[in-house]
Design an enzyme around this catalytic site. Sequence first.
Site, PDB file in Angstrom:
ATOM      1  N   TYR A  67     -15.922  -3.695  -5.922  1.00 39.54           N
ATOM      2  CA  TYR A  67     -15.836  -3.353  -4.583  1.00 39.54           C
ATOM      3  C   TYR A  67     -17.173  -2.500  -4.124  1.00 39.54           C
ATOM      4  CZ  TYR A  67     -11.093  -4.552  -3.777  1.00 39.54           C
ATOM      5  OH  TYR A  67     -10.087  -5.344  -3.553  1.00 39.54           O
ATOM      6  N   ASP A  79      -4.199   4.386  -5.025  1.00 40.40           N
ATOM      7  CA  ASP A  79      -4.961   3.384  -4.875  1.00 40.40           C
ATOM      8  C   ASP A  79      -6.021   3.183  -5.772  1.00 40.40           C
ATOM      9  OD1 ASP A  79      -5.259   0.908  -2.720  1.00 40.40           O
ATOM     10  OD2 ASP A  79      -7.288   1.427  -3.405  1.00 40.40           O
ATOM     11  N   ARG A 108       3.062  -2.991  -5.978  1.00 43.83           N
ATOM     12  CA  ARG A 108       3.133  -2.681  -4.523  1.00 43.83           C
ATOM     13  C   ARG A 108       4.551  -2.399  -4.309  1.00 43.83           C
ATOM     14  NH1 ARG A 108      -2.016  -4.022  -1.544  1.00 43.83           N
ATOM     15  NH2 ARG A 108      -3.084  -2.937  -3.030  1.00 43.83           N
TER      16      ARG A 108
HETATM   17  O1  CP3 Z   1       2.842  -0.093  -5.714  1.00 40.67           O
HETATM   18  C1  CP3 Z   1       2.540   0.984  -5.131  1.00 40.67           C
HETATM   19  O2  CP3 Z   1       3.639   1.450  -4.548  1.00 40.67           O
HETATM   20  C2  CP3 Z   1       1.501   1.726  -5.745  1.00 40.67           C
HETATM   21  C3  CP3 Z   1       0.311   1.934  -4.686  1.00 40.67           C
HETATM   22  C4  CP3 Z   1      -0.695   1.076  -4.698  1.00 40.67           C
HETATM   23  C5  CP3 Z   1      -1.509   1.053  -3.695  1.00 40.67           C
HETATM   24  N1  CP3 Z   1      -2.712   0.348  -4.039  1.00 40.67           N
HETATM   25  C6  CP3 Z   1      -1.380   1.235  -2.387  1.00 40.67           C
HETATM   26  C7  CP3 Z   1      -1.882   0.666  -1.219  1.00 40.67           C
HETATM   27  C8  CP3 Z   1      -1.396   0.408  -5.802  1.00 40.67           C
HETATM   28  C9  CP3 Z   1      -0.809  -0.099  -7.128  1.00 40.67           C
HETATM   29  C10 CP3 Z   1      -2.579  -0.225  -5.459  1.00 40.67           C
HETATM   30  C11 CP3 Z   1      -3.701  -0.944  -6.196  1.00 40.67           C
HETATM   31  C12 CP3 Z   1      -4.536  -1.584  -5.552  1.00 40.67           C
HETATM   32  N2  CP3 Z   1      -5.437  -1.135  -4.803  1.00 40.67           N
HETATM   33  C13 CP3 Z   1      -5.138  -2.752  -6.317  1.00 40.67           C
HETATM   34  C14 CP3 Z   1      -4.859  -3.334  -7.511  1.00 40.67           C
HETATM   35  C15 CP3 Z   1      -3.567  -4.071  -7.544  1.00 40.67           C
HETATM   36  C16 CP3 Z   1      -3.699  -5.511  -6.640  1.00 40.67           C
HETATM   37  O3  CP3 Z   1      -3.067  -5.655  -5.554  1.00 40.67           O
HETATM   38  O4  CP3 Z   1      -4.574  -6.444  -7.118  1.00 40.67           O
HETATM   39  C17 CP3 Z   1      -6.315  -3.112  -5.453  1.00 40.67           C
HETATM   40  C18 CP3 Z   1      -7.081  -4.263  -5.769  1.00 40.67           C
HETATM   41  C19 CP3 Z   1      -6.441  -2.293  -4.499  1.00 40.67           C
HETATM   42  C20 CP3 Z   1      -7.320  -2.177  -3.450  1.00 40.67           C
HETATM   43  C21 CP3 Z   1      -6.778  -2.308  -1.982  1.00 40.67           C
HETATM   44  N3  CP3 Z   1      -6.032  -1.052  -1.406  1.00 40.67           N
HETATM   45  C22 CP3 Z   1      -6.764  -3.443  -1.225  1.00 40.67           C
HETATM   46  C23 CP3 Z   1      -7.344  -4.529  -1.439  1.00 40.67           C
HETATM   47  C24 CP3 Z   1      -5.840  -2.965  -0.038  1.00 40.67           C
HETATM   48  C25 CP3 Z   1      -5.676  -3.761   1.094  1.00 40.67           C
HETATM   49  C26 CP3 Z   1      -4.809  -4.740   0.891  1.00 40.67           C
HETATM   50  C27 CP3 Z   1      -4.081  -5.346   2.359  1.00 40.67           C
HETATM   51  O5  CP3 Z   1      -3.031  -5.790   2.043  1.00 40.67           O
HETATM   52  O6  CP3 Z   1      -4.713  -5.046   3.134  1.00 40.67           O
HETATM   53  C28 CP3 Z   1      -5.704  -1.574  -0.104  1.00 40.67           C
HETATM   54  C29 CP3 Z   1      -4.758  -0.688   0.727  1.00 40.67           C
HETATM   55  C30 CP3 Z   1      -3.363  -0.480   0.256  1.00 40.67           C
HETATM   56  N4  CP3 Z   1      -3.265   0.390  -1.027  1.00 40.67           N
HETATM   57  C31 CP3 Z   1      -2.109  -0.474   0.688  1.00 40.67           C
HETATM   58  C32 CP3 Z   1      -1.239  -0.013  -0.165  1.00 40.67           C
HETATM   59  C33 CP3 Z   1       0.249  -0.208  -0.178  1.00 40.67           C
HETATM   60  C34 CP3 Z   1      -1.950  -1.552   1.934  1.00 40.67           C
HETATM   61  C35 CP3 Z   1      -0.956  -0.965   3.033  1.00 40.67           C
HETATM   62  C36 CP3 Z   1      -1.670   0.333   3.874  1.00 40.67           C
HETATM   63  O7  CP3 Z   1      -2.879  -0.021   4.230  1.00 40.67           O
HETATM   64  O8  CP3 Z   1      -0.981   0.890   4.009  1.00 40.67           O
END
Ligand code: CP3
Length: 320
Positions: A128, A51, A2
């Site tokens: 998921y 994502d 992230r």
């Molecule tokens: O690091 C980066 O800049 C790359 C972007 C990135 C995102 N998701 C964007 C995102 C990466 C590497 C991911 C991976 C991801 N997504 C994982 C694996 C890594 C981990 O955290 O275990 C998983 C399980 C996901 C699925 C996912 N997407 C979840 C569980 C969430 C919600 C999390 C929350 O905090 O609400 C997301 C949404 C998401 N994907 C965000 C970002 C930056 C949250 C911010 C937003 O909604 O804009």
Amino acid sequence: MRQAGRYLPEYRALRSRLGLLELCKTPEAAAQVTVLAVEKLGVDAAIIFADILLLAEPLGVGLAFHRGEGPRILRPVRTREEVARLPAVDPQDALAFVFDAIRLARRALGGRVPLIGFAGGPFTVASYLIEGGPSRDFLRTKKVMYSDPETWDALMTRLADLTARYLAGQIASGAEAVQLFDSWIGCLSPHAYRRFVLPYTRRVLAALPPDVPVIHFGTGTAGLLEAMRDAGGDVIGLDWRVELGAAWQRLGDRVAVQGNLDPAVLLAPPEEIRAGVRAILEAAGGRPGHIFNLGHGVLPMTPWERVRLVVDAVHELSQR
Ligand code: CP3
């Protein structure tokens, strides 16, 4: 872990105009966020903004991100019929926007730092699809796995093949390394991991070109490290629940390790953060093959200056 996210004011500003999926599907914006994080934080590699669930959308399961509750799958996949009904997906068409973002980000980075592509691990994406959203205990997922192994095999085979083609496409578009985020495998016993996950992960990673480094990441993996290594990857990503030196000893010196500062340490005062960084660098002991990182993603409430502080501390304390 992230790099871009809610803790960056510029990201929040962009997100107030574009939904998460829209942002991912606008290659110029995704590339811009990718580069912004690198410039603001001073990290040594970029990770493409995308994502792990993007590949769920072309599968027709109804992917949605609702503020504050994590991802949702509106039509979960739990039965043999539901798996069989998943449409054939060609990542070359369905996920072309990610490949475009990679090309744009490479150009904008101009060789300053390498660009990492990524995908979800088959178990984490399957969880998921089956649960329909985040889960604490993954019981629906485990129920399919243990009681309907044929359905499990069909779903995991589909996801493994799709993921392999998706990652190969990212590499062909310019990703210089890839990370497989199998974030939730820590809920599994070592036996279940080896039987129900490892063969599919191996299938994904074995399909990739051998000269592109692969980082294989999971959380809660203290019981699974050797099995993860056996599944593949040049680098094993560690969360903070293991001591880095001891984990590396178990893994052996043929793999590199990434990690493993607790993201919550970034909420502490600067001196405490520096102490946390120092402890990890000492555990790595200057051996080649350690990539400093957090043990999981930056928490949304983290002041971004603290992320910068970690990067600067790593650079300063690891100087030779
Ligand atoms: O690091 C980066 O800049 C790359 C972007 C990135 C995102 N998701 C964007 C995102 C990466 C590497 C991911 C991976 C991801 N997504 C994982 C694996 C890594 C981990 O955290 O275990 C998983 C399980 C996901 C699925 C996912 N997407 C979840 C569980 C969430 C919600 C999390 C929350 O905090 O609400 C997301 C949404 C998401 N994907 C965000 C970002 C930056 C949250 C911010 C937003 O909604 O804009």
